[in-house]
Design an enzyme around this catalytic site. Structure first.
Site, PDB file in Angstrom:
ATOM      1  N   GLU A   1      -2.317  -2.343  -0.449  1.00 54.39           N
ATOM      2  CA  GLU A   1      -1.741  -1.112   0.076  1.00 54.39           C
ATOM      3  C   GLU A   1      -1.091  -1.459   1.407  1.00 54.39           C
ATOM      4  OE1 GLU A   1      -1.469   1.570  -1.648  1.00 54.39           O
ATOM      5  OE2 GLU A   1      -2.727   0.803  -3.271  1.00 54.39           O
TER       6      GLU A   1
ATOM      7  N   HIS B   1      -3.781   4.778  -5.690  1.00 56.14           N
ATOM      8  CA  HIS B   1      -3.198   4.271  -4.441  1.00 56.14           C
ATOM      9  C   HIS B   1      -4.259   3.947  -3.397  1.00 56.14           C
ATOM     10  CE1 HIS B   1       0.798   4.711  -5.940  1.00 56.14           C
ATOM     11  NE2 HIS B   1       0.700   6.027  -6.054  1.00 56.14           N
TER      12      HIS B   1
END
Length: 431
Positions: A243, A396
């Site tokens: 990320e 995510h």
């Protein structure tokens, strides 16, 4: 460049200088000879065919339906020629409309001679295999041979063609770049829009006593039959998903930095995760996270402020995977390791060879599990759905995404007997 004292897991010998190179390199690191030349010069076993001339030639040509970067055969032309010592005759010529499988709608119908109704009533691609009994197959060029092979793979069919001759590369007195129209012109054959042009070229060459020979054969398998025996697969798969810092607005000047570095090691033999790695990283180019970034990833400013720097994370990850045998990194897309490469380059951090090779699971996800109406490669959520798996955790979140991708890997290996091997490798650098 690979150092000379490194152990090569998948070596190939350069035909020019005889030095060994790593399987993943596309050209010799010592003299620059292309690996493709190594494939082309490996010897086929022609002895079994030594006293056998071609008695039947099958010529294959086609038109495609194309959407984005994917092509699907829509109209297939097959012509069989029976050869004798003094003459030849056309055994049959077939023009077949193939019912669309991957791209259901005809793209740009105003330029296509096939209507949507004709396409919907077409035959299945596998039904065309019944017309392919012959000694040798001829395609116009290598690109068309690859499209034919890809069509078989899309439909989960075993390709009935293993070796073929590429007319473009063997056309007399040419540089190997001629189109069919240029061949027609050189042979002084009048162009007719409704004629089977490639067959006309081949028949004219035969009329002029041209011989198609065994030495012209190319293989349609990857990369050559002998190479299949060298594929060993991997003992361990390292699933990785970064990320990074981000903003809501698209801005090419915004420099993304990795802020979450998670990974799991899945052991293929034991069918389970044997190790896990998880670090938060401190960004220095854009040290303050945007609200959008926190909303998307769930990562807070406090977590990254307490994080480590990229070079330390890389060192710890290299230490984490020490002792693993025959492993490969697997990601969900090309983004992750290319992002690492860009950020490391900006910050002057050296990237080890092991962080430049990877498998993009989107590219190798089995065709049989894909939605046939979906042209693009599936995302993680779509792959989970097509494996009958629910999304677990937060999408995510790096560590949750890693765990979900691992579940996909486990399903493919356990339920579908899927094998991750060296053919699937992508790399972040160019040679």
């Amino acid at each position: 460049m690979i150092q000379k004292d490194e152990q090569l897991q998948y070596p190939w010998d350069c035909v020019a200088c005889n030095q060994q190179n790593n399987y993943y390199l596309k050209q010799c690191q010592y003299c620059g000879t292309l690996k493709e030349q190594f494939f082309q010069q490996m010897k086929f076993d022609y002895l079994q065919n030594y006293n056998k001339d071609f008695s039947e030639i099958i010529i294959i040509d086609f038109d495609c339906n194309q959407a984005e970067d994917r092509k699907e055969i829509l109209e297939l032309l097959i012509c069989k020629l029976k050869l004798s010592e003094s003459d030849y005759n056309v055994a049959f010529s077939k023009q077949l409309i193939i019912k669309p499988f991957l791209i259901p709608l005809i793209q740009n119908p105003e330029y296509c001679s096939i209507t949507q109704e004709q396409a919907d009533q077409g035959v299945g691609f596998q039904e065309t295999f019944q017309y392919l009994s012959g000694d040798i197959f001829i395609f116009e060029n290598r690109e068309k041979a690859k499209i034919y092979l890809q069509q078989c793979q899309y439909c989960n069919l075993k390709c009935p063609i293993q070796k073929y001759i590429e007319v473009r590369s063997v056309f007399p007195n040419s540089n190997g770049q001629l189109t069919v129209n240029a061949m027609l012109k050189q042979l002084k054959i009048p162009y007719q829009s409704d004629c089977f042009s490639l067959a006309e070229v081949v028949k004219e060459l035969l009329d002029r006593s041209y011989r198609f020979e065994l030495k012209m054969l190319q293989t349609l398998k990857f990369p050559i039959p002998e190479e299949e025996d060298r594929l060993q697969g991997f003992d361990n798969i390292i699933i990785l998903d970064f990320e990074a810092t981000c903003i809501r607005e698209q801005n090419k000047k915004y420099l993304q930095e990795i802020i979450e570095f998670p990974a799991q090691v899945y052991n293929v033999q034991e069918r389970k995760v044997i190790k896990e790695f998880w670090r938060y990283l401190k960004p220095v180019e854009n040290p303050i996270l945007s609200d959008f970034c926190t909303e998307l990833t769930g990562i807070t400013q406090e977590q990254v402020d307490k994080g480590i720097l990229l070079d330390q994370a890389i060192d710890e990850f290299i230490q984490f995977k020490q002792g693993l045998q025959r492993y490969c990194i697997l990601t969900c897309g090309d983004y992750d390791l290319n992002l690492l490469k860009k950020e490391a380059s900006r910050k002057g951090i050296a990237i080890q060879k092991e962080l430049q090779f990877y498998i993009n699971i989107k590219k190798v996800f089995p065709k049989s599990l894909r939605n046939p109406k979906q042209i693009k490669d599936p995302c993680m959520v779509e792959m989970l759905e097509q494996c009958g798996l629910d999304l677990q955790g937060r999408h995510h979140s790096g560590i949750d995404d890693v765990r979900n991708i691992t579940r996909i890997v486990h399903y493919l290996i356990n339920e579908k007997q899927f094998k991750f091997d060296e053919r699937m490798i992508s790399y972040t650098f160019k040679i």
